[in-house]
Design an enzyme around this catalytic site. Structure first.
Site, PDB file in Angstrom:
ATOM      1  N   LEU A  54      30.967   8.629 -69.573  1.00  0.00           N
ATOM      2  CA  LEU A  54      32.133   8.406 -69.199  1.00  0.00           C
ATOM      3  C   LEU A  54      33.126   9.575 -70.349  1.00  0.00           C
ATOM      4  CD1 LEU A  54      34.382   6.882 -67.504  1.00  0.00           C
ATOM      5  CD2 LEU A  54      34.493   5.296 -69.719  1.00  0.00           C
TER       6      LEU A  54
ATOM      7  N   SER B 258      25.033   6.445 -71.890  1.00  0.00           N
ATOM      8  CA  SER B 258      26.022   5.827 -71.355  1.00  0.00           C
ATOM      9  C   SER B 258      26.281   5.253 -70.006  1.00  0.00           C
ATOM     10  CB  SER B 258      27.367   6.189 -72.166  1.00  0.00           C
ATOM     11  OG  SER B 258      28.368   5.252 -72.350  1.00  0.00           O
ATOM     12  N   GLN B 259      27.280   5.513 -69.118  1.00  0.00           N
ATOM     13  CA  GLN B 259      27.439   5.332 -68.145  1.00  0.00           C
ATOM     14  C   GLN B 259      26.594   6.083 -67.128  1.00  0.00           C
ATOM     15  OE1 GLN B 259      31.808   5.116 -66.014  1.00  0.00           O
ATOM     16  NE2 GLN B 259      31.061   7.430 -65.390  1.00  0.00           N
TER      17      GLN B 259
ATOM     18  N   ASP C  41      26.463   0.280 -82.183  1.00  0.00           N
ATOM     19  CA  ASP C  41      27.229   1.331 -81.130  1.00  0.00           C
ATOM     20  C   ASP C  41      28.755   1.193 -81.178  1.00  0.00           C
ATOM     21  OD1 ASP C  41      26.497   2.561 -78.447  1.00  0.00           O
ATOM     22  OD2 ASP C  41      28.012   1.358 -78.293  1.00  0.00           O
TER      23      ASP C  41
ATOM     24  N   HIS D 150      28.408   4.959 -81.001  1.00  0.00           N
ATOM     25  CA  HIS D 150      28.154   5.384 -79.687  1.00  0.00           C
ATOM     26  C   HIS D 150      28.238   6.833 -79.201  1.00  0.00           C
ATOM     27  CE1 HIS D 150      27.984   4.451 -75.321  1.00  0.00           C
ATOM     28  NE2 HIS D 150      28.940   5.465 -75.238  1.00  0.00           N
TER      29      HIS D 150
END
EC number: 3.1.2.2
Length: 306
Positions: A45, A111-112, A228, A287
């Site tokens: 993202l 991630s996404q 994270d 993250h």
């Protein structure tokens, strides 16, 4: 003359020994046989390909000659587009790469992007992915207040975001496609147009074919950690998630009715039985630094890129 002979004797012996020199020297390390499989990287993202420059350097250093493609699609705010739209776009980009790599490819999906890649593996009948490396990805969904959410939905908190995300309008945003509110499970199952489908939590006509496709993967590498700061709960990176009391249940602990592992709804149990799931938790990584952390790369990514 005798003196001259004595001076030439070492040279003469050297010439005689020359053919045997390779046998007398230590053996050199065996080179990597053949070329490394191509690596495809899918961002998360609000990301872009530039974010992965360190990862690219690490791969080039440890596996020289590897063809690495960081897909430059749905960058920045475009990453908020519905995930099925993104899956289609990324699919069109990866097919030519796979077709040129008969020995297979590796996916590193952040991630996404890890959810995009899992959907790709589900819908692609002939994919040839060897290692699917899911890098801090909310594989069982997201349920947490983050800066991303506060920017996107400034008047909502996680306790009431379901009102937006579980509406047709909300499902037009990627982050709502994997919003997973453990207090409104029925709404999630009925409204989720993405996560509930790729998890096999809701019946659909493609479920059997998608499971078969996903099981073509050679290895599933799951990476995440307690520091994270974005993925909530962080165990979602390993298919763990909250129950209705917000107690985290690991993948194997989730009850049969809701547990995608116990029901083997898209192949997790089969992969684990095959020895094809690798879990690599690591503390101390935030993250936004997973793809630039060298220690993490050496321990959790590099071993699976052969």
């Amino acid at each position: 003359m005798p003196g001259l002979w004595r001076q030439r004797l070492p040279s003469a012996w050297a010439l005689l020994l020359l053919p045997f020199l390779p046998l007398l020297l230590p053996a050199a390390p065996a080179p990597h046989r053949g070329s490394y499989k191509p690596v495809i990287v899918v961002h998360g993202l609000f990301d872009s390909s530039y974010s992965f420059r360190h990862l690219l350097d690490y791969i080039n250093e440890t596996h020289p000659g590897t063809v690495v493609t960081v897909l430059d699609l749905f960058d920045g705010r475009e990453s908020l587009r519905p995930l099925w739209e993104q899956v289609q776009g990324f699919r069109e980009a990866v097919v030519p790469i796979m077709e040129k790599a008969p020995e297979g490819v590796h996916l590193i999906c952040y991630s996404q992007g890890g959810l995009v890649c899992r959907a790709l593996l589900s819908v692609m009948d002939e994919h040839n992915v060897d290692s699917f490396i899911s890098l801090s990805s909310p594989q069982m969904g997201q349920y947490g207040d983050t800066d991303y959410l506060k920017w996107l939905f400034p008047t909502s908190m996680r306790s009431n975001l379901y009102r937006i995300c579980y509406s047709p309008w909300g499902q037009e945003f990627s982050i709502c496609n994997y919003w997973h509110d453990p207090h409104h499970d029925d709404l999630y199952l009925n409204a989720s147009s993405f996560l509930a489908l790729i998890n096999g939590e809701r019946d659909h006509p493609n479920a059997t074919a998608w499971r078969k496709n996903f099981l073509r993967v050679g290895r599933l590498v799951l990476i995440g950690g307690p520091d994270d700061g974005v993925i909530t709960p962080w165990q979602s990176s390993f298919f763990g998630f909250y129950d209705a009391n917000e107690t985290v249940l690991e993948m194997e602990e989730q009850p049969g009715g809701a547990g995608v592992y116990l029901r083997d709804s898209f192949g997790l149990k089969t992969l684990l039985a095959r020895g094809a799931i690798v879990r690599c938790p690591m503390a101390g990584v935030s993250h936004t630094t997973w793809h630039s952390n060298r220690t993490l790369y050496d321990a959790c990514i590099e071993p699976w890129l052969s």
